[in-house]
Structures are given as C-alpha cells and as structure tokens.
Design an enzyme around this catalytic site. Structure first.
Site, PDB file in Angstrom:
ATOM      1  N   PRO A   1       0.828  -1.211   0.000  1.00 37.82           N
ATOM      2  CA  PRO A   1       0.000   0.000   0.000  1.00 37.82           C
ATOM      3  C   PRO A   1       0.857   1.254   0.000  1.00 37.82           C
ATOM      4  O   PRO A   1       1.864   1.333   0.689  1.00 37.82           O
ATOM      5  CB  PRO A   1      -0.800  -0.128   1.303  1.00 37.82           C
ATOM      6  CG  PRO A   1       0.033  -1.009   2.183  1.00 37.82           C
ATOM      7  CD  PRO A   1       0.726  -1.960   1.251  1.00 37.82           C
TER       8      PRO A   1
ATOM      9  N   GLN B   1      -6.269  -1.777   4.126  1.00 38.71           N
ATOM     10  CA  GLN B   1      -5.334  -1.473   5.199  1.00 38.71           C
ATOM     11  C   GLN B   1      -5.944  -0.417   6.114  1.00 38.71           C
ATOM     12  O   GLN B   1      -6.350   0.657   5.664  1.00 38.71           O
ATOM     13  CB  GLN B   1      -3.994  -0.969   4.680  1.00 38.71           C
ATOM     14  CG  GLN B   1      -2.983  -0.817   5.834  1.00 38.71           C
ATOM     15  CD  GLN B   1      -1.654  -0.232   5.410  1.00 38.71           C
ATOM     16  OE1 GLN B   1      -1.568   0.959   5.134  1.00 38.71           O
ATOM     17  NE2 GLN B   1      -0.612  -1.057   5.389  1.00 38.71           N
TER      18      GLN B   1
ATOM     19  N   CYS C   1       3.768   3.175   8.919  1.00 44.40           N
ATOM     20  CA  CYS C   1       3.798   4.499   8.289  1.00 44.40           C
ATOM     21  C   CYS C   1       4.696   5.439   9.097  1.00 44.40           C
ATOM     22  O   CYS C   1       4.500   5.625  10.304  1.00 44.40           O
ATOM     23  CB  CYS C   1       2.395   5.093   8.204  1.00 44.40           C
ATOM     24  SG  CYS C   1       2.373   6.735   7.447  1.00 44.40           S
TER      25      CYS C   1
ATOM     26  N   LYS D   1       1.573  -4.823   8.680  1.00 52.61           N
ATOM     27  CA  LYS D   1       2.689  -4.208   7.947  1.00 52.61           C
ATOM     28  C   LYS D   1       3.517  -3.424   8.962  1.00 52.61           C
ATOM     29  O   LYS D   1       3.024  -2.494   9.598  1.00 52.61           O
ATOM     30  CB  LYS D   1       2.148  -3.271   6.856  1.00 52.61           C
ATOM     31  CG  LYS D   1       3.220  -2.466   6.095  1.00 52.61           C
ATOM     32  CD  LYS D   1       3.886  -3.287   5.018  1.00 52.61           C
ATOM     33  CE  LYS D   1       5.025  -2.523   4.337  1.00 52.61           C
ATOM     34  NZ  LYS D   1       4.564  -1.375   3.541  1.00 52.61           N
TER      35      LYS D   1
ATOM     36  N   ASN E   1       9.755  -6.310   2.086  1.00 52.55           N
ATOM     37  CA  ASN E   1       9.407  -5.082   1.373  1.00 52.55           C
ATOM     38  C   ASN E   1      10.546  -4.079   1.501  1.00 52.55           C
ATOM     39  O   ASN E   1      11.126  -3.926   2.567  1.00 52.55           O
ATOM     40  CB  ASN E   1       8.106  -4.515   1.962  1.00 52.55           C
ATOM     41  CG  ASN E   1       7.751  -3.142   1.439  1.00 52.55           C
ATOM     42  OD1 ASN E   1       7.559  -2.209   2.221  1.00 52.55           O
ATOM     43  ND2 ASN E   1       7.637  -2.986   0.140  1.00 52.55           N
ATOM     44  N   GLY E   2      10.848  -3.434   0.376  1.00 55.79           N
ATOM     45  CA  GLY E   2      11.887  -2.414   0.392  1.00 55.79           C
ATOM     46  C   GLY E   2      12.898  -2.601  -0.716  1.00 55.79           C
ATOM     47  O   GLY E   2      13.595  -3.614  -0.759  1.00 55.79           O
ATOM     48  N   ASP E   3      12.944  -1.645  -1.648  1.00 57.41           N
ATOM     49  CA  ASP E   3      13.943  -1.649  -2.730  1.00 57.41           C
ATOM     50  C   ASP E   3      13.835  -2.859  -3.646  1.00 57.41           C
ATOM     51  O   ASP E   3      14.845  -3.360  -4.141  1.00 57.41           O
ATOM     52  CB  ASP E   3      15.363  -1.571  -2.162  1.00 57.41           C
ATOM     53  CG  ASP E   3      15.576  -0.354  -1.282  1.00 57.41           C
ATOM     54  OD1 ASP E   3      14.895   0.660  -1.487  1.00 57.41           O
ATOM     55  OD2 ASP E   3      16.433  -0.420  -0.367  1.00 57.41           O
TER      56      ASP E   3
ATOM     57  N   GLY F   1       6.490  -1.686  -3.546  1.00 57.66           N
ATOM     58  CA  GLY F   1       5.882  -0.372  -3.470  1.00 57.66           C
ATOM     59  C   GLY F   1       6.350   0.519  -4.593  1.00 57.66           C
ATOM     60  O   GLY F   1       5.793   0.533  -5.691  1.00 57.66           O
ATOM     61  N   ARG F   2       7.428   1.265  -4.338  1.00 57.66           N
ATOM     62  CA  ARG F   2       7.917   2.221  -5.337  1.00 57.66           C
ATOM     63  C   ARG F   2       8.362   1.541  -6.628  1.00 57.66           C
ATOM     64  O   ARG F   2       8.247   2.115  -7.714  1.00 57.66           O
ATOM     65  CB  ARG F   2       9.058   3.051  -4.740  1.00 57.66           C
ATOM     66  CG  ARG F   2       8.599   4.039  -3.679  1.00 57.66           C
ATOM     67  CD  ARG F   2       9.763   4.775  -3.054  1.00 57.66           C
ATOM     68  NE  ARG F   2      10.622   3.873  -2.289  1.00 57.66           N
ATOM     69  CZ  ARG F   2      11.798   4.209  -1.797  1.00 57.66           C
ATOM     70  NH1 ARG F   2      12.279   5.417  -2.006  1.00 57.66           N
ATOM     71  NH2 ARG F   2      12.508   3.338  -1.100  1.00 57.66           N
TER      72      ARG F   2
END
Length: 300
Positions: free
Chosen positions: A16, A70, A100, A138, A198-200, A219-220
């Site tokens: 998300p 979420q 967040c 998350k 999650n991440g990169d 994500g990104r």
C-alpha cells in the site's frame, strides 16, 4: 479463509502506498499479475464518519480477488468496531498499518509509533481476530534501531496475525538508505507465519529478494514499472500510462486523475533521455489531452 490458501509461497504483492495505490492503480497492477493489492491506509476513526474520501479509498476493483483493506489507528476498540462497517466487510483480508513513518501519523501514536507499544499493537490484532477475516500486519524494523524487530513480530504472531509484511527500514530512515534484507530474513526465520519482504524491490533483484521469505511486497518499484508483476515488459511506458488513464477516468473525474497521474510521471519515465524537460512540462498540464500530447514523446 486461510491466508496461505490465497497467497502461495513466492507471491508478489503490491504494497500500500498513500497517494498512489488507489483503485485505478491497483486494478492496473492486478492486470499485470499482482497476487494481492492493498488499499491506501484507511483511518478506523474516519470510518465512523463515512466521509466521501474514506468511501473512495475503499472501492474494490473487479479483478481484486482476494481484496485487502489497510486500516490504521491506535485504539483497539475502534478496530473492533470497524469489523461491522459494510465497507470493511466487503474485503477478504484486513491489514494493519504499523509502519507508516510520516510525522502526522506517527505523532498521533499511529503507524510506526505502534512499534514502541507492542502490547497495544497486539491488542489491535486480537480485536480484529474477533472477526472472520485473515489479519495481516505491515511493520518496519523499529523507530530508531532494529533491536526489537524480531520480538515485535513474534508478539504479532502470538496475537493472531496471519501474515506479516516487513519493510526493511526504521521509521527514522523514512525511505533513505538501503532496506536491510538480512534483518527481514531474520524475522522470517523467527516466526511461523508467512513473512513478506518489502523495500527496494526492482526488476533486477526480484528473484534475489524472494529468497528466504514467503513472498515480496513491492511499493515504489511497482510505481516505476507496474509490469514488474508479470516479469516482462510487453507494453511501452506510454501504453501503460494510457491503460492507467483509462481506469482513472472510469473511477475519478478528469481533473482528479490528471493531477494524480502527474505524480506518477517521474516514476514512469525514470531513466529515459530528456526526462527533466518532459517531466516539467507534464507537471503543469491541466487536462488529459495536453498530458497525453507531452507523453507521446515517450516511445520506450
């Protein structure tokens, strides 16, 4: 429903993203093969008011099966009340935002602030487990350091979480530096429930990132390339943008979707020649025709 019945080992999901993962983008990612897409975070306090913004956040695309909402907040009672809301009942899975990092969320004791209150976080999970839906969490690796990440994940498991997604940064890092995948894998090996890393995550490291975890949440990397879920680029960037625009116009008005898609332009065009000029021109567009005219220059 068991989470492992709908999400198999090796799954690739859309994480998300506030301001990005609206219904149009989630539908687009599902078209390209995302195993799960999660809404932007929805305030459990805001559910009580049933505001227009909250209702828009909680629409479900026709290809979102299973569907996941979420929620964020800090009061277990509000999460329990959320179970009775028709908008929440429409979803198959409930995810709790405990990661967040933004100031206004953290400052209210929500999001990643819950990492400092594991008992409260566990109470939130237990409250949601009174319903009949899988509950996922998350989280990040901590607020300022990572020393308590494994214990926090274990507490969520003991409270009843069916799956945990771990973003490999602390709250203090925001989105800077490198995600710590060694720590993500350490958490994955310490709990018995599935863990998504999650991440990169990008096209060139997706396979590597998938090792040692149940699956990955992107994500990104998905904002840059929604086709990452299919494992290949069959459409040009311009064709992806057209498809995104089509869905956006179906769910939102032209003014809203043009403004929203302008935020995607720097990601969609990353790495192309002359990106600065095209990006700057796109950012001042007020209607779809002028935006498309600029983006027609992109042929990759």
């Amino acid at each position: 429903m068991k989470i492992t019945d709908v999400l198999k080992k090796g799954c690739v999901t859309l994480a998300p993203l506030a301001g990005y993962s609206d219904i149009a983008f989630r539908r687009l990612c599902r078209d390209f093969g995302a195993d799960l897409t999660v809404t932007e975070m929805v305030s459990v306090a805001g559910l009580n008011y049933r505001g227009k913004k909250t209702t828009l956040l909680m629409r479900i695309a026709p290809n979102e099966t299973p569907s996941c909402v979420q929620l964020f907040g800090r009061e277990p009672e509000q999460f329990e009340r959320a179970l009775s809301h028709p908008e929440v009942q429409a979803f198959d899975i409930i995810d709790v935002n405990m990661g967040c990092p933004v100031r206004k969320v953290f400052g209210h004791g929500e999001g990643s602030a819950l990492l400092t209150e594991p008992e409260r976080a566990a109470a939130i999970v237990r409250a949601l487990k009174k319903g009949d839906k899988p509950v996922t969490v998350k989280m990040r690796l901590g607020v300022t350091d990572k020393s308590g990440a494994v214990d926090f994940a274990k507490a969520m498991e003991q409270a009843g979480a069916d799956l945990i997604t771990v973003h490999g940064r602390t709250r203090e890092q925001l989105y800077s530096g490198e995600a710590d995948w060694d720590e993500i894998r350490k958490i994955a090996s310490s709990v018995s429930v599935p863990v998504l890393g999650n991440g990169d995550v990008r096209d060139d490291n997706l396979k590597e990132r998938s090792d040692g975890v149940y699956g990955v949440a992107i994500g990104r990397g998905a904002v840059e390339n929604p086709q990452i879920f299919s494992g290949k680029r069959t459409l040009t960037r311009y064709e992806v943008f057209l498809k995104h625009l089509e869905y956006g116009l179906e769910y939102f008005g032209e003014r809203y979707i043009v403004t929203t898609l302008r935020g995607f332009v720097p990601f969609y065009l990353k790495g192309i020649p002359d990106i600065k000029r095209i990006r700057n021109a796109a950012m001042v567009c007020k209607d779809k025709e002028s935006l498309l005219e600029i983006l027609r220059q992109v042929r990759e």
